[in-house]
Motif scaffolding. Structure first.
Motif, short mmCIF file in Angstrom:
data_model
loop_
_atom_site.label_atom_id
_atom_site.label_comp_id
_atom_site.label_asym_id
_atom_site.label_seq_id
_atom_site.Cartn_x
_atom_site.Cartn_y
_atom_site.Cartn_z
N SER B 53 0.84 -1.20 0.00
CA SER B 53 0.00 0.00 0.00
C SER B 53 0.88 1.26 0.00
O SER B 53 0.40 2.37 0.17
N LYS B 54 2.17 1.07 -0.16
CA LYS B 54 3.06 2.21 -0.29
C LYS B 54 3.43 2.37 -1.77
O LYS B 54 3.99 1.45 -2.37
N PRO B 55 3.13 3.52 -2.34
CA PRO B 55 3.39 3.73 -3.77
C PRO B 55 4.82 3.37 -4.20
O PRO B 55 5.01 2.73 -5.22
N TYR B 56 5.82 3.75 -3.42
CA TYR B 56 7.20 3.51 -3.87
C TYR B 56 7.49 2.03 -3.99
O TYR B 56 8.26 1.58 -4.82
N VAL B 81 -6.69 0.99 -0.71
CA VAL B 81 -5.59 1.89 -1.06
C VAL B 81 -4.71 1.29 -2.16
O VAL B 81 -4.29 1.99 -3.08
N GLN B 84 -6.49 1.79 -5.36
CA GLN B 84 -6.57 3.19 -5.75
C GLN B 84 -5.22 3.73 -6.20
O GLN B 84 -5.14 4.54 -7.12
N ILE B 85 -4.15 3.29 -5.53
CA ILE B 85 -2.82 3.69 -5.98
C ILE B 85 -2.62 3.19 -7.41
O ILE B 85 -2.18 3.93 -8.30
N ILE B 89 -2.63 6.52 -9.60
CA ILE B 89 -1.26 6.94 -9.86
C ILE B 89 -0.70 6.27 -11.12
O ILE B 89 0.02 6.88 -11.89
#
Lengths: 140, 221
Positions: B53-56, B81, B84-85, B89
């Motif tokens: 759930s962390k974009p990076y 999340v 959604q990312i 993104i």
């Protein structure tokens, strides 16, 4: 002297941030506050003078939000220490219940893009603190 | 097709097996180190240990050119999340999330998740249907329970055996879609004759299921 319009505020999470905010907002008699937290003990943070309501339940459950009358809230603030929970409840408040002003605590700024088109304001406590520290360090 | 599976546990192993056999390009993102090791030993896939759930994390894992993202963590907000990312993104349209709370099916869809499945919902639907009528094979809810799908075995003594479908007085809200006969599948038409040992695959509105059964077997139970 301006008369403050009474606002109906729902605060999700009664941790250090949520509890403190509830106390601050709850001081004036002008606001109607509901605080939601999974843990009853969290409500011990609230001042004796806190005049709002508390709900011990999981704000992720729609029934709980309805119980808090979220549809009539003027403001919803999500302050838990879990970014994903905050994002989800904030979006439910905004996109599903149409709450006017929704503010979410966001620890990981890289997730901001998830919020971007949604008109939800995000507050990053770490970011704000760093800015303040910097200001103190750099002032003469 | 490049698929990302984020989170999950044992089922991921079997999903990976199935997807690989179909020739899909798979990337697995999981927080459990033991699990990551196990998967990378078993399959030739990209495995990344971390919080999906962390974009990076997703970016490092190469999500930019993924076709589909499947979120299987045990926390509904995390799955939201992740999807959604992926969508907001990285522009990935095919997002798939599993949810624990069936109320979240509708919510996730409104918030942009492409496909949402609640195992709780499927299991409770199955149990509910089983409780009403026993002896039906494989009941499955479709379109959030607006359509019921059931398989019914036909035997020699049943009223429908030997008749052509158009001769049978099925309720209007039901249709025999196909028949499984001797491992073969026959698409049912009006002049298809129903025979002993046929398995009828019937789609109907849930409320007429009992009536359909009565029609086929001469009794409900």
């Amino acid at each position: 002297m301006l008369n403050k319009t009474e606002k109906y505020v729902v605060i999700v999470g009664c941790g250090r941030l949520g509890g403190h905010l509830a106390n601050m907002l709850g001081e004036g008699k002008n606001n109607s506050i509901v605080v939601i937290d999974k843990n009853e003990e969290a409500f011990e943070r609230l001042n004796a003078s806190f005049s709002g309501f508390t709900i011990e339940a999981n704000a992720l459950e729609i029934e709980v939000l309805k119980q808090a009358k979220i549809a009539s809230a003027d403001v919803v603030v999500t302050t838990t220490n879990n970014d994903n929970v905050n994002i989800m409840v904030a979006q439910i408040a905004k996109s599903i219940f149409g709450v006017n002003q929704v503010i979410a605590r966001l620890t990981d700024p890289s997730k901001e893009k998830v919020y971007s088109e949604l008109n939800i304001e995000t507050i990053s406590p770490t970011e704000l603190s760093a800015i303040e520290f910097q200001r103190i360090i750099l002032r003469n | 097709m490049k698929i990302f599976i984020v989170g999950g546990s044992k089922e991921v192993y079997f999903l990976a097996k199935a997807f690989i056999s179909r020739g899909y390009d798979l990337t697995i993102v999981n927080e459990n180190e033991e699990f990551c090791k196990k998967i990378s030993r078993a399959f030739k896939v990209t495995v990344v240990k971390g919080d999906g759930s962390k974009p990076y994390m997703l970016e490092d894992a190469g999500i930019a050119d993924a076709d589909m993202v499947i979120a299987l963590t045990e926390n509904d907000p995390d799955n939201l999340v992740i999807c959604q990312i992926a969508e907001k993104i990285y522009g990935i349209k095919k997002t798939f999330a599993v949810v624990n709370d069936p109320d979240n099916i509708e919510i996730f869809k409104q918030l942009g998740v492409d496909t949402v499945i609640s195992t709780t919902y499927i299991i409770s639907s199955l149990i509910e249907h089983r409780a009403i009528v026993d002896d039906i094979q494989n009941l499955m809810p479709i379109a959030e329970d607006k359509i019921a799908l059931m398989e019914v075995d036909v035997a020699a003594g049943h009223p429908v055996t030997g008749k052509e479908i158009h001769e049978i007085d099925f309720p209007i809200d039901a249709i025999v879609s196909c028949i499984v006969r001797d491992q073969d599948v026959i698409i049912a038409k009006g002049n298809t004759k129903i025979m002993d040992k046929d398995r009828l695959v019937i789609m109907s509105k849930p409320k007429v299921q009992a009536e359909v059964l009565k029609c086929i077997r001469g009794r409900v139970d």
